[in-house]
Design a protein around this motif. Structure first.
Motif, short mmCIF file in Angstrom:
data_model
loop_
_atom_site.label_atom_id
_atom_site.label_comp_id
_atom_site.label_asym_id
_atom_site.label_seq_id
_atom_site.Cartn_x
_atom_site.Cartn_y
_atom_site.Cartn_z
N TYR A 147 58.15 14.54 71.82
CA TYR A 147 58.81 13.24 71.80
C TYR A 147 60.10 13.26 70.98
CZ TYR A 147 54.03 12.31 73.21
OH TYR A 147 52.81 12.36 73.85
N ASP A 148 60.17 14.12 69.99
CA ASP A 148 61.39 14.28 69.19
C ASP A 148 61.73 15.77 69.16
OD1 ASP A 148 63.46 14.28 67.44
OD2 ASP A 148 62.35 13.48 65.71
N LEU A 149 62.72 16.16 69.95
CA LEU A 149 63.01 17.58 70.12
C LEU A 149 63.43 18.26 68.82
CD1 LEU A 149 64.88 17.61 73.57
CD2 LEU A 149 62.45 17.87 73.08
N LYS A 150 63.96 17.51 67.88
CA LYS A 150 64.38 18.12 66.62
C LYS A 150 63.18 18.65 65.84
CE LYS A 150 68.58 15.33 66.17
NZ LYS A 150 69.32 14.33 65.35
N GLU A 151 62.00 18.14 66.15
CA GLU A 151 60.78 18.58 65.47
C GLU A 151 60.47 20.05 65.76
OE1 GLU A 151 58.46 17.23 63.38
OE2 GLU A 151 59.77 15.52 63.06
N MET A 152 61.03 20.60 66.84
CA MET A 152 60.75 21.99 67.17
C MET A 152 61.30 22.95 66.11
SD MET A 152 63.44 23.06 70.23
CE MET A 152 63.21 21.64 71.26
N LEU A 157 56.06 28.78 61.53
CA LEU A 157 55.32 27.85 62.37
C LEU A 157 53.99 28.49 62.76
CD1 LEU A 157 58.29 26.79 64.70
CD2 LEU A 157 57.47 25.63 62.64
N THR A 158 52.90 27.88 62.36
CA THR A 158 51.58 28.43 62.65
C THR A 158 51.30 28.45 64.14
OG1 THR A 158 50.79 27.54 60.54
CG2 THR A 158 49.13 28.24 62.13
N LEU A 159 50.74 29.57 64.62
CA LEU A 159 50.41 29.70 66.03
C LEU A 159 49.09 29.01 66.32
CD1 LEU A 159 50.96 31.02 68.81
CD2 LEU A 159 49.65 33.00 68.01
N LEU A 160 49.11 28.13 67.32
CA LEU A 160 47.91 27.43 67.75
C LEU A 160 47.26 28.17 68.91
CD1 LEU A 160 49.34 23.78 67.76
CD2 LEU A 160 48.09 24.94 65.92
N PRO A 161 45.93 28.13 69.04
CA PRO A 161 45.26 28.80 70.17
C PRO A 161 45.78 28.34 71.53
CG PRO A 161 43.66 28.14 68.52
CD PRO A 161 44.95 27.54 68.10
N SER A 162 46.07 27.05 71.67
CA SER A 162 46.58 26.54 72.95
C SER A 162 47.94 27.15 73.27
CB SER A 162 46.69 25.02 72.90
OG SER A 162 47.56 24.60 71.86
N GLN A 163 48.77 27.35 72.24
CA GLN A 163 50.08 27.98 72.46
C GLN A 163 49.94 29.43 72.87
OE1 GLN A 163 51.69 27.14 68.55
NE2 GLN A 163 52.92 25.42 69.32
N ARG A 211 57.76 26.57 69.97
CA ARG A 211 57.81 25.15 70.31
C ARG A 211 58.85 24.89 71.41
NH1 ARG A 211 57.38 22.18 64.34
NH2 ARG A 211 55.22 22.85 63.90
N ALA A 212 60.00 25.50 71.27
CA ALA A 212 61.03 25.37 72.30
C ALA A 212 60.54 25.98 73.61
CB ALA A 212 62.33 26.03 71.85
N GLY A 213 59.87 27.13 73.51
CA GLY A 213 59.40 27.82 74.70
C GLY A 213 58.38 27.00 75.48
N THR A 214 57.45 26.34 74.78
CA THR A 214 56.45 25.54 75.49
C THR A 214 57.09 24.35 76.20
OG1 THR A 214 56.01 24.37 73.41
CG2 THR A 214 54.55 26.19 73.97
N LEU A 215 58.10 23.76 75.59
CA LEU A 215 58.80 22.64 76.23
C LEU A 215 59.52 23.10 77.50
CD1 LEU A 215 60.32 20.77 73.16
CD2 LEU A 215 58.43 20.02 74.60
N ILE A 216 60.16 24.27 77.43
CA ILE A 216 60.89 24.79 78.59
C ILE A 216 59.94 25.12 79.73
CG2 ILE A 216 62.32 26.71 79.39
CD1 ILE A 216 63.50 26.78 76.51
N MET A 217 58.80 25.74 79.41
CA MET A 217 57.83 26.07 80.47
C MET A 217 57.26 24.82 81.10
SD MET A 217 55.85 29.48 79.02
CE MET A 217 55.28 28.73 77.50
#
Length: 379
Positions: free
Chosen positions: A161-166, A173-179, A230-236
């Motif tokens: 919702y706020d792209l600057k948060e990426m 940035l901690t890796l999440l299992p879903s990521q 974070r940027a990569g997940t948004l792009i995909m």
């Protein structure tokens, strides 16, 4: 030498902002970070996708094609002729008038028979309607499931919702299992597409498809290594949001459901233009190109990442030209939507031609004309 090359390639000055490095991404205190070695997982994942695809096409796509009424066009085979086959394979599939005259003398074929032979031979090499449907249904299934999975993984994340948060706390940035699974599945899928390009339907944008797949694999791999996740997940997620609409339109097109195909394509065109020509360049690229320099000084990885994004954007513009052209054609004259990238079967008026040949030269035996003049039977 390899160790020196590896040391140079992975030097921190290339991949991280000043003052940060690989030590910041070492696992500690229960926090896990992405590692370059994790990318090897893409190879077995690609193999798994290739196997699943074969099973899916046989057990799901073929019955679905039958259910939707996919009708195969009966293609008449060109009679075997070594001289013409050699010219077709080694010289050209579209002979010139000079070549036609020479080949007529060599084979005893008339000019019309020769043109018919090359037309049928070209049609033989074109992929069948069922093959196109199977590929489209496989991609539709993956893109739809990937979009749903990506949405579930990101729906509660602030950077959706706020792209600057990426970039908050980047690169720690901690890796999440879903990521992790989102990345490995997407990387494995695009690797499998690259491996299967040789056997898939070849379209006019075949070279652009190769560039797209390679750029996508590099982008996913690089963003993983330096924690641009974070940027990569948004792009995909953005890319998956419209691709399944295109594949569904193709499926209905192959099944002959004209209205469903056309309206789905228009919806896809609207989604594609909005996501790829508006959101991607003005929101995503803006937040990877303009905003980061307000936080840290540019470095090689910053330019490399955004360079790959610009390659994708150029491909988006290239494909948008095709899409807009087809959409305008449909909206102006309600014509059937066709994919300009696809080869179409050439019209074969062979039945009329064969009737004429029968009247002129006698009957056909096994597809070969038996002439009534002094010519011997053509082979």
């Amino acid at each position: 030498m390899l160790s020196e090359l590896s040391e140079w390639f992975w030097q921190e000055e290339l991949w991280f902002p000043k003052g940060l490095g690989w030590a910041d991404l070492e696992d500690r205190d229960g926090r896990v970070y992405a590692k370059a070695r994790d990318l090897w997982m893409a190879l077995p994942m690609a193999l798994v996708f290739l196997i699943i695809r074969q099973m899916f096409e046989r057990t799901v796509a073929i019955p679905l094609a039958s259910l939707l009424g996919v009708r195969e066009t009966v293609r008449l085979k060109a009679p075997h002729n070594p001289t013409l086959e050699s010219h077709y394979c080694n010289v050209t599939k579209y002979p010139t008038q000079t070549s036609i005259a020479r080949l007529c003398k060599q084979t005893g074929y008339s000019e019309r028979q020769l043109q018919r032979w090359f037309r049928r031979r070209r049609n033989q090499d074109r992929p069948s309607l069922l093959k196109k449907f199977r590929e489209a249904s496989w991609r539709f299934t993956f893109y739809l499931l990937a979009f749903i999975a990506g949405l579930v993984a990101l729906i509660d994340k602030p950077w959706l919702y706020d792209l600057k948060e990426m970039w908050k706390d980047f690169p720690v940035l901690t890796l999440l299992p879903s990521q992790y699974w989102y990345y490995m599945i997407e990387l494995g899928f695009y690797s499998s597409l690259l491996f299967s390009l040789a056997s898939d339907v070849k379209r006019k944008d075949f070279k652009e498809q190769i560039v797209h797949h390679v750029a996508t694999i590099l982008l996913i791999s690089f963003s993983w290594c330096v924690n641009y996740i974070r940027a990569g997940t948004l792009i995909m997620l953005l890319h998956d949001s419209s691709d399944y609409l295109l594949e569904s339109a193709k499926m209905f097109n192959y099944a002959g459901w004209r209205n469903a195909c056309n309206y789905l394509f228009i919806v896809f065109a609207a989604f594609f233009i909005f996501t790829r020509l508006v959101i991607f360049p003005f929101w995503i690229i803006y937040c990877t190109w303009v905003y980061p320099v307000t936080i840290y000084e540019p470095f090689f990885g910053y330019y490399f990442f955004n360079g790959l994004l610009m390659i994708l954007q150029c491909l988006h513009i290239f494909w948008a030209v095709f899409i807009i052209r087809i959409a305008i054609r449909f909206l102006t004259d309600s014509a059937k939507v066709n994919d300009d990238r696809s080869d179409k079967d050439e019209t074969d008026d062979s039945e009329e031609e064969e009737e004429e040949e029968k009247m002129k030269n006698g009957p056909l035996q096994n597809g070969h004309t038996v002439h009534n003049n002094n010519h011997s039977k053509t082979e």
